[in-house]
Design a protein around this motif. Structure first.
Motif, PDB file in Angstrom:
ATOM      1  N   PHE A 208      -0.164   9.459 -19.668  1.00  0.00           N
ATOM      2  CA  PHE A 208       0.845   9.529 -20.728  1.00  0.00           C
ATOM      3  C   PHE A 208       1.582  10.864 -20.757  1.00  0.00           C
ATOM      4  CE2 PHE A 208      -1.199   5.759 -22.251  1.00  0.00           C
ATOM      5  CZ  PHE A 208      -0.249   5.109 -23.014  1.00  0.00           C
ATOM      6  N   GLY A 209       1.110  11.841 -20.002  1.00  0.00           N
ATOM      7  CA  GLY A 209       1.780  13.134 -19.990  1.00  0.00           C
ATOM      8  C   GLY A 209       1.588  13.920 -21.267  1.00  0.00           C
ATOM      9  N   PHE A 210       0.460  13.708 -21.959  1.00  0.00           N
ATOM     10  CA  PHE A 210       0.182  14.472 -23.175  1.00  0.00           C
ATOM     11  C   PHE A 210       0.016  15.939 -22.830  1.00  0.00           C
ATOM     12  CE2 PHE A 210      -1.950  10.384 -24.693  1.00  0.00           C
ATOM     13  CZ  PHE A 210      -0.806   9.973 -25.370  1.00  0.00           C
ATOM     14  N   LYS A 211       0.490  16.810 -23.727  1.00  0.00           N
ATOM     15  CA  LYS A 211       0.383  18.251 -23.520  1.00  0.00           C
ATOM     16  C   LYS A 211      -0.771  18.810 -24.351  1.00  0.00           C
ATOM     17  CE  LYS A 211       4.267  18.650 -21.086  1.00  0.00           C
ATOM     18  NZ  LYS A 211       4.321  19.124 -19.688  1.00  0.00           N
ATOM     19  N   ASP A 212      -1.684  19.493 -23.688  1.00  0.00           N
ATOM     20  CA  ASP A 212      -2.769  20.213 -24.353  1.00  0.00           C
ATOM     21  C   ASP A 212      -2.643  21.684 -23.991  1.00  0.00           C
ATOM     22  OD1 ASP A 212      -3.658  17.737 -25.189  1.00  0.00           O
ATOM     23  OD2 ASP A 212      -5.170  17.567 -23.606  1.00  0.00           O
TER      24      ASP A 212
END
Length: 260
Positions: A208-212
């Motif tokens: 999903f390309g989530f940014k952490d």
């Protein structure tokens, strides 16, 4: 008069072509479920649909794949008894593909039920490392960078192994190793400050390309040094264990790098 009457109570098997068509139909459904799951994340990243629809697509596809798996196994059992090898092979292929589509999301769902509902994990829950350089990048993020003290208790219960790394190296020496490992993790380095002994970075999830965001702090500790890590998701109430796992992997690689 029928010279070869069917035994009483016997059920005639469907003709061979019907089994083949059914097996291919289930194989097509299994492939559709797998493709839907694979497309959910990239479609969200490209802006084709929202996060809610992307996650719901995975739920629907997983449920459908589980149903296909059961039907494919039943079909395989029936065709095995009938000696229909071609249909059997396709049924088994459909069962395999549907299992591969249903198993990972199901495992993740079962696993997250036993994980703490947090999205901010730190090796120091009393004085967690603070974000500075990534703050402009987090503009509009759903999750704030202020540490919630309630997460500390949840983290201790769910991730009792998360702890700082204590090294025999001096802080400047440790920082060299920390920087090398951080870059090897494939993160986007946002800030690298040897004077402040702090590194800030961003990790992007694959699907999903989530940014952490990650902040690493190195401080002197006795004759050696201490390395603290904090990993914080930008969105989502639960991180499905991603932040804790990221910290574990980093500390393992740091230990290996220092020992090399």
């Amino acid at each position: 008069m029928n010279a070869n009457p069917e035994p009483a109570g016997a059920t005639a098997s469907p003709p061979h072509p019907a089994w083949v068509r059914t097996s291919w139909a289930l194989a097509g459904l299994a492939a559709g479920c797998a493709l839907s799951e694979l497309a959910a994340g990239p479609g969200y990243r490209l802006g084709w649909w929202g996060l809610g629809l992307g996650l719901q697509t995975i739920r629907w596809a997983t449920t459908a794949a589980a149903v296909v798996l059961v039907l494919a196994l039943l079909g395989a059992a029936m065709t095995l008894r009938g000696g229909l090898r071609r249909a059997l092979a396709v049924f088994l292929a459909a069962a395999t593909l549907s299992f591969l589509a249903a198993a990972p999301p199901t495992y993740l769902w079962l696993r997250v039920r036993n994980l703490p509902h947090i999205h901010d994990v730190s090796t120091d829950t009393v004085n967690p490392p603070q974000f500075v350089a990534v703050l402009p990048l987090r503009k509009g993020a759903r999750n704030l960078t202020e540490y919630d003290a309630a997460d500390a208790a949840r983290q201790r219960l769910g991730y009792p192994d998360i702890a700082p790394a204590l090294l025999t190296l001096s802080a400047p020496q440790a920082f060299v190793h920390v920087e090398r490992v951080a870059r090897a993790m494939g993160w986007e380095i946002v800030a690298d400050d040897p004077n402040e002994m702090r590194i800030e970075a961003t990790a992007t999830t694959l699907l999903f390309g989530f940014k952490d965001d990650i902040v690493i702090r190195v401080t002197p500790s006795g004759s050696g040094s201490r390395v603290d890590l904090r990993s914080l998701s930008r969105i989502g109430g639960s991180d499905f264990g991603a932040n804790a796992n990221r910290i574990r992997v980093f500390l393992e690689k740091l230990g290996a790098d220092v020992s090399a």
